[in-house]
Design a protein around this motif. Structure first.
Motif, short mmCIF file in Angstrom:
data_model
loop_
_atom_site.label_atom_id
_atom_site.label_comp_id
_atom_site.label_asym_id
_atom_site.label_seq_id
_atom_site.Cartn_x
_atom_site.Cartn_y
_atom_site.Cartn_z
N SER A 1 25.69 32.75 -92.42
CA SER A 1 26.35 33.23 -91.21
C SER A 1 25.76 32.56 -89.98
N HIS A 2 26.45 32.74 -88.84
CA HIS A 2 26.03 32.14 -87.59
C HIS A 2 25.95 33.21 -86.49
N PRO A 3 24.97 34.11 -86.53
CA PRO A 3 24.82 35.08 -85.44
C PRO A 3 24.17 34.40 -84.23
N LEU A 4 25.00 34.03 -83.25
CA LEU A 4 24.51 33.27 -82.10
C LEU A 4 23.85 34.15 -81.05
N ASP A 5 24.18 35.43 -81.03
CA ASP A 5 23.59 36.32 -80.03
C ASP A 5 23.47 37.71 -80.63
N ALA B 1 26.89 38.83 -82.36
CA ALA B 1 28.03 37.97 -82.06
C ALA B 1 27.99 36.79 -83.01
N LEU B 2 29.03 36.63 -83.84
CA LEU B 2 29.04 35.60 -84.87
C LEU B 2 30.07 34.52 -84.59
N GLU B 3 29.68 33.30 -84.86
CA GLU B 3 30.59 32.17 -84.76
C GLU B 3 31.38 32.04 -86.06
N ASN B 4 32.71 32.08 -85.93
CA ASN B 4 33.64 31.86 -87.04
C ASN B 4 33.53 32.91 -88.15
N LEU B 5 33.08 34.10 -87.79
CA LEU B 5 33.09 35.26 -88.68
C LEU B 5 33.30 36.50 -87.82
N PRO B 6 33.78 37.61 -88.40
CA PRO B 6 33.88 38.84 -87.62
C PRO B 6 32.51 39.27 -87.07
N ASN B 7 32.51 39.80 -85.87
CA ASN B 7 31.27 40.31 -85.29
C ASN B 7 30.77 41.51 -86.10
N ARG C 1 17.44 27.47 -87.52
CA ARG C 1 18.15 27.01 -86.32
C ARG C 1 18.32 28.24 -85.42
N SER C 2 17.22 28.65 -84.80
CA SER C 2 17.20 29.92 -84.09
C SER C 2 18.02 29.87 -82.81
N TRP C 3 18.63 31.01 -82.49
CA TRP C 3 19.56 31.12 -81.36
C TRP C 3 19.15 32.34 -80.53
N GLY C 4 20.08 33.25 -80.25
CA GLY C 4 19.81 34.38 -79.39
C GLY C 4 18.69 35.26 -79.91
N ILE C 5 17.82 35.74 -79.00
CA ILE C 5 16.67 36.56 -79.35
C ILE C 5 16.73 37.87 -78.58
N ALA C 6 16.61 38.99 -79.29
CA ALA C 6 16.58 40.30 -78.66
C ALA C 6 15.22 40.94 -78.87
N VAL C 7 14.73 41.65 -77.85
CA VAL C 7 13.43 42.30 -77.88
C VAL C 7 13.63 43.81 -77.83
N GLY C 8 12.96 44.55 -78.72
CA GLY C 8 13.03 46.01 -78.71
C GLY C 8 12.17 46.59 -79.80
N ASP C 9 11.77 47.84 -79.64
CA ASP C 9 10.93 48.52 -80.63
C ASP C 9 11.85 49.16 -81.68
N VAL C 10 12.16 48.42 -82.73
CA VAL C 10 13.13 48.90 -83.72
C VAL C 10 12.52 49.86 -84.74
N GLY D 1 18.70 35.73 -83.80
CA GLY D 1 19.93 35.17 -84.33
C GLY D 1 19.72 33.74 -84.79
N GLN D 2 20.63 33.25 -85.62
CA GLN D 2 20.49 31.91 -86.18
C GLN D 2 21.85 31.24 -86.31
N TRP D 3 21.81 29.92 -86.42
CA TRP D 3 23.01 29.15 -86.76
C TRP D 3 22.81 28.59 -88.17
N GLY D 4 23.53 29.16 -89.12
CA GLY D 4 23.51 28.62 -90.48
C GLY D 4 22.18 28.76 -91.19
N THR D 5 21.30 29.63 -90.71
CA THR D 5 20.07 29.97 -91.41
C THR D 5 19.88 31.48 -91.25
#
Length: 405
Positions: free
Chosen positions: A48-52, A69-75, A373-382, A393-397
């Motif tokens: 998958s490609h979760p860009l954000d 948010a995914l590229e070329n797949l449902p969010n 291929r790292s992309w969007g990064i979110a910070v929080g105490d999960v 998030g990543q592109w194709g990894t």
């Protein structure tokens, strides 16, 4: 091409992906600062490609969930069980493949529930969902005023009426950025205020950031563009933005992919960090070193990169400000790719000395397994241990989750 092994058919691509996954998972997964818990806490989907990604409590159970948010797949929505283990809740958003680039979450209709907005690039299909407060959403995408090839997105109250407004950064044949004001008569609906609020420009924007940049308590706008120059706009408080190019020092041409605003040198004034590419998967065209512009206390930003940021050869699509060594000074986490040829790399870490001077400390901070291929990064105490975590998030990894320590 296919190979027959033990009576089963495997494609070359599948075998290569398996090798990459095995190599990554066998690498060092823990440092003094982070523990990589991807394999036990996230759905495994390296194709998958979760860009954000945004972390937000969409079901009101007291923990942070993940909206991707995914590229070329449902969010996607990944729900958190409270310990930082995420489960994919399928069918929450439209089951359609779009070229989605960014996502933001906020309460647009003032009902106390978090809503989400996505923007897409190639197919221009932006999406808007009102939250029900239980992890389900209503699709109200028809409320969005316009379509575009969008790459940038931010939300905030730009006209002081207490409602969240939207800025969309656009590229393509007619790359005019959008400003959509939340309708005070019908919160959760939008008024297209682009002509009134934003200058008519060829923006070519990949990132937009709303922040008070001149200390007047009003959200201003900084645009990071794939075609120079980046642009700075001051807001009059009513949603009218005026460019001040003279206040933004840009000594080298940049292909910027994300803008971050934070107090780098501890003077309680916002500074600007531009994250950049050599090119978008092509040849080496521009210097990708992150550019740090320091606020001169007069609303102007001076490029002090040469003495504050290590020179870099890798490209950066996204980053996050994160005090990973707990010294109360903001540090920097960067995505990293080798371009050319678009090769996965280990994420990067830059440590602040408290005065806004940064050094690379990647090997002691980032686990070796945090490679892709790292992309969007979110910070929080999960996992609710009082320490912020990183969702990458990543592109194709494989998307990654790092617990803070």
């Amino acid at each position: 091409m296919q190979l027959s092994l033990s009576g089963k058919i495997y494609t070359i691509t599948a075998l290569l992906n398996l090798v990459v996954i095995c190599n990554v998972f066998s690498q060092k997964k823990e440092t003094k600062y982070f523990k990589d818990v991807t394999t036990t806490h996230l759905p495994i989907d390296p194709e998958s490609h979760p860009l954000d990604v945004v972390l937000a409590d969409v079901d009101k159970d007291g923990d942070l969930d993940a909206v991707l948010a995914l590229e070329n797949l449902p969010n996607r929505l990944y729900l958190n069980d409270g310990t930082g283990k995420f489960t994919w809740q399928k069918g929450v958003f439209a089951e359609k493949k779009h070229d989605t680039e960014h996502v933001r979450a906020g309460d647009f209709d003032k009902d106390g529930n978090l809503d989400v907005i996505f923007v897409a690039e190639d197919d221009q299909n932006h999406e808007f969902y009102l939250g029900n407060g239980d992890g389900t959403f209503r699709d109200v995408s028809d409320r969005l005023p316009a379509k575009s090839e969008a790459n940038g997105l931010d939300i905030g109250d730009v006209n002081g009426d207490g409602l969240l407004d939207v800025v969309v950064g656009n590229t393509g044949p007619t790359p005019q950025n959008f400003l959509w004001l939340n309708d005070p008569k019908k919160p959760g609906y939008f008024i297209d205020y682009t002509k009134e609020g934003l200058p008519a420009l060829r923006w070519e924007t990949q990132s937009v950031k709303l922040a008070d940049l001149n200390g007047d308590g009003i959200l201003d706008l900084i645009a990071g563009n794939e075609v120079p120059p980046n642009r700075l706009f001051f807001n009059d408080g009513k949603g009218h933005f005026t460019e001040h190019a003279e206040k933004l020092e840009l000594p080298v041409p940049l292909h910027t992919r994300e803008v971050l605003v934070f107090d780098a040198n501890g003077d309680k004034k916002p500074d600007i960090l531009f994250l950049n590419l050599t090119s978008n998967g092509g040849p080496f065209e521009k210097d990708p070193t992150a550019r740090l512009l320091i606020n001169d206390d007069k609303g102007s930003f001076k490029d002090e990169t040469a003495k504050r940021i290590p020179k870099q050869e890798f490209s950066t699509y996204a980053g996050a400000i994160f005090d990973f060594n707990h010294d109360k000074h903001p540090d920097i986490i960067l995505s990293a790719l080798k371009i050319p040829p678009f090769e996965p790399m280990q994420m990067q870490a830059l440590q602040n000395d408290g005065k806004g001077n940064f050094k690379s400390v990647t090997n002691e901070v980032i686990p070796e397994s945090a490679t892709g291929r790292s992309w969007g990064i979110a910070v929080g105490d999960v996992n609710k241990d009082g320490k912020p975590d990183l969702f990458i998030g990543q592109w194709g990894t494989q998307a990654r989750l790092l617990f803070g320590k």
